[in-house]
Design an enzyme around this catalytic site. Sequence first.
Site, PDB file in Angstrom:
ATOM      1  CE1 TYR A 135      41.373  74.489  29.993  1.00  0.00           C
ATOM      2  CE2 TYR A 135      41.442  72.211  29.573  1.00  0.00           C
ATOM      3  CZ  TYR A 135      41.243  73.208  30.582  1.00  0.00           C
ATOM      4  OH  TYR A 135      40.732  73.122  31.791  1.00  0.00           O
ATOM      5  CB  THR A 138      44.531  65.562  28.307  1.00  0.00           C
ATOM      6  OG1 THR A 138      43.192  66.033  28.651  1.00  0.00           O
ATOM      7  CG2 THR A 138      44.587  63.749  28.264  1.00  0.00           C
ATOM      8  NE  ARG A 310      12.889  50.519   4.098  1.00  0.00           N
ATOM      9  CZ  ARG A 310      13.421  50.295   2.981  1.00  0.00           C
ATOM     10  NH1 ARG A 310      13.457  51.118   2.196  1.00  0.00           N
ATOM     11  NH2 ARG A 310      14.155  49.029   2.956  1.00  0.00           N
ATOM     12  NE  ARG A 333      14.255  49.466  17.867  1.00  0.00           N
ATOM     13  CZ  ARG A 333      14.649  49.329  16.557  1.00  0.00           C
ATOM     14  NH1 ARG A 333      13.764  49.018  15.590  1.00  0.00           N
ATOM     15  NH2 ARG A 333      15.839  49.420  16.372  1.00  0.00           N
ATOM     16  CD  GLU A 424      35.634  69.821  28.717  1.00  0.00           C
ATOM     17  OE1 GLU A 424      35.917  69.904  30.175  1.00  0.00           O
ATOM     18  OE2 GLU A 424      36.646  70.448  28.152  1.00  0.00           O
TER      19      GLU A 424
END
Length: 664
Positions: A135, A138, A310, A333, A424
Amino acid sequence: MKGVDHLAHERNKTEFDVDAMKIVWAGSRHAFELSDRMARLVASDPAFQKDGRIRLGRKELFKNTLRKAAHAWKRILELHLTEEEAGWLRNFVDEPSFTDLHWGMFVPAIKGQGTDEQQQKWLPLAYKMQIIGSYAQTELGHGSNVQGLETTATFDPETDEFVIHSPTLTSSKWWPGGLGKVSTHAIVYARLITNGQEHGVHGFIVQLRSLDDHMPIPGITIGDIGMKFGNGAYNTMDNGVLTFDHIRIPRNQMLMRVLQVTREGKCVKSNVPRQLIYGTMVFVRQTIVADASTALARAVCIATRYSAVRRQFGSQDGGMETQVIDYKTQQSRLFPLLASAYAFRFVGEWLKWLYTDVTQRLQANDFSILPEAHACTAGLKSLTTTATADAIEECRKLCGGHGYLCASGLPELFAVYVPACTYEGDNVVLLLQVARFLMKTVSQLGSGKKPVGTTAYLGRVQDLLQCCCDVQTAEDWLKPSVVLEAFEARSARMCVARAQNLSKFENPEDGFAELSADLVEASVAHCQLIVVSKFIDKLQQDIPGKGVNRQLQNLCYIYALNLLHKYLGDFLSTGCITPKQASLANDQLRSLYSQIRPNAIALVDAFNYTDHYLGSVLGRYDGNVYPKLYEEAWKDPLNDSVVPDGYHEYIHPMLKQQLRNARL
Ligand SMILES: CCCCC/C=C\C/C=C\C/C=C\C/C=C\C/C=C/C(=O)SCCNC(=O)CCNC(=O)[C@H](O)C(C)(C)COP(=O)(O)OP(=O)(O)OC[C@H]1O[C@@H](n2cnc3c(N)ncnc32)[C@H](O)[C@@H]1OP(=O)(O)O
Ligand SMILES: Cc1cc2nc3c(=O)[nH]c(=O)nc-3n(C[C@H](O)[C@H](O)[C@H](O)COP(=O)(O)OP(=O)(O)OC[C@H]3O[C@@H](n4cnc5c(N)ncnc54)[C@H](O)[C@@H]3O)c2cc1C
C-alpha cells in the site's frame, strides 16, 4: 502444562471461572477454539520458533522472515485453512512481514475501492498469492497530508493509459511495508490529471517487479529505506522507497469505485463520497484498535506474572519476602493497565461491529454514518495505541532490571508496537480529525440537528452543563449511571468551552490552529467516554460463568476511576465533580485493587497466550523465572568463549601498558 507450577498458589486464589473468561476475552466460543488451535499449531512447529531472532543481522533476519512466511503459506494450503484460521495463524507467527500489508491493506483496498470487474480480476490473483501487494501512499515529503502527495497519474488518451511519475525527490514513495524487497504490485496513490486538469489523489494498481525474475519494471527504482528502531523488532519488514519514471499502466488499473475516468479522459463521479478513497485507512484503524488490546495484554501478562514471582523486602523472622505485586504502588500502576487491556478489547469488538454496520450501509448507498465511523476509528486508534505504547514501557519498569533484558520480551514488544502511534495516521493528526467532528456536532446543536451514536450525549448538553455529580460515599462510584454522567459531563463541557473559544475567532481555521492543543484534549475526553460507555454496555450483557461479571465490573470501574484520577484537572476545572468526590473515587480505587489482587494471575491467564507467543522468560506460565533467566544468559554469543574476541588486541595490551606505567 508439564513441571512445577510456581504460580499454583496464585491460581488457587482465583474467585471466578477462568475458562468462561477466556471465551469472553476471545469474543465467542468459536473465536476461542479457533485461536487456541492456531496458537498451539504455531507454538508446536519448530519452523516458527522465535528464540534468538533479536541477535540476527538484518539480512539473516529478513531471510528468516521470508522463510517463516513461506512456511506459513505452505501450512495454510496443506491444512486447507479458512481465511479466518489463516489470519490467526499469521498473527501467532508474530513477526511483522510483507504478508501483513498484502492481506491487511492491498486486498482491502481493492475490495473497498475497486469496481466489480477490478475485484474479479485482481482478487483471485491476490488470494492465491500469485501477486504480492503493498500500500504505497506515503511519500518522503508527505504522509499526514494526503492531499499534498506529489506523485502524478496523467491520463494519455492516445494510448488509453495512465503515466505514473515521480516529479521530485520528495515525491518518492517512502515507508510502505513489503515494498522494499518483496511486493510485485502496489496500490499507488497519485494525483489524477486528465485533460490538463487535476482531480485529487486516487489509488492505482501498479506492477512493480517482474513475475519471472523479480527485477523492477524498467523505469522503477525500488529498495529498502533502512534500519528502524530496536533490534530485530520491525526490521523484519522491508519498508520501501519507490520512484517512477513515466511508468505506463492501462486505464482500467485506476481504482474506480469513487470516480471513473472514461476512454476520452472524462471524470465521472459515482454516488459514493470522495472520502471513500480513505476507506482502507478506516478499515485498518479499526483492526489496530483490536490489536492494541492484544499487545497490551501481552505486556500486562508478563508484568503481572513476574510481579507475583518477584519478591523484595518485608521478610520477618527469616520468612518469605513480599511479592512485589502486593505493594500498593505496584498495584496502582499495574491494575489500571490490566483493566485497560479488557476495556480496549471490548471497545475493539464494538468498533468492529460499527465498521461492519457502516460497510453494509455503504453498500445500500447510506453514507450518513461515515463521518462518525471516521471519527471513532481515528480517535480510538489514537487513544488505544498511545495508551498501549506507554503501557508496554510501564510494564518494563514494573519488571525492574530484568524488564530491560530482551529475554523479558518487553523491549522487542515495545519496538514493534510503538510505530502504531504513527502509522495509519499520526495520533495527534487523528485527534484533530475527531476535534473537527466534535466542533461540527456542537455547532449544529443550535440548528436543531440531533446528534446520534457516540455523540448522542451532546444532545443533552444543557442538562450536562448543569448536572451535579451524585456521589456521597465511595460505593456511589460503583453505579454505572454516576460514572457515565461524570464522563459525559466532562466531555460535553470541554467541547462546549472549546466551541465557545473558537467562535471568538473571525476565521474558524485560524481559531482551530490556535486552539489545537485544547481541542486535542477534548477529543481525548470524548474517546475515553466511548471506551468507558462500551465497557459499561458489556456489563449489561448476559455473561455466563461463575464470578466473571463481578471481575469485569471491578475492571470497568478501575479503568474509569483511574482515568478520573489521572485527568482530575479536567473533571475539577469543568466542575463535574468536587475535590471530596474525587477523594472518594480514590478510596474506591484502592478497594478495587484489593479485590482484583487475588484474581490477577487468572485474569491474565484468561488471555490464553502460549509461552511461544508471549516470548518472555518473565511471563512464563509456570513462573519458573530464575533458572530460565540464568539459562538464557548463557545463550548469548558473547558467552561462546570464556575469553572474548578482542582480548589479545585490546584488553591485554592495555593491561600490560598499565603494568609498565605502574613499574615506572
Ligand atoms: C506488527 C503489528 C501490526 C499491527 C496491525 C495489526 C493489524 C492491521 C492489519 C493490517 C495492517 C498491516 C500492518 C500495519 C502496519 C503498518 C501499515 C501502515 C500503513 C500506513 O501507514 S498507510 C498510510 C496511512 N496514512 C495516513 O493515515 C494519513 C493520515 N492522513 C489522513 O488521513 C488525511 O490526510 C487527513 C488527516 C484526514 C486529512 O484529510 P484531508 O482530505 O486533507 O482533509 P480534511 O479537510 O481534514 O478532510 C476532508 C473531509 O474528509 C473527512 N475524512 C477524512 N478522512 C476520512 C476518512 N478516513 N474516512 C471518512 N472521512 C474522512 C473529514 O472528516 C472531512 O469531512 P468534512 O465533513 O469535515 O468535510
Ligand atoms: C513502521 C511504519 C510503517 C508504515 N507503513 C506504511 C505503509 O505501509 N504505507 C504507507 O503509505 N505509509 C506507511 N507508513 C507511513 C505513515 O503512515 C506515516 O509516517 C504517518 O501517516 C505519519 O505521517 P508523517 O510521517 O508525514 O508525519 P508528519 O505529518 O510529518 O508528522 C511529524 C509531526 O508533525 C505533526 N503534525 C503533522 N501535521 C500536523 C497538523 N496538521 N497539526 C498538528 N501537528 C501536525 C505530527 O503530530 C508529528 O508530531 C508507515 C510508517 C511507519 C513508521
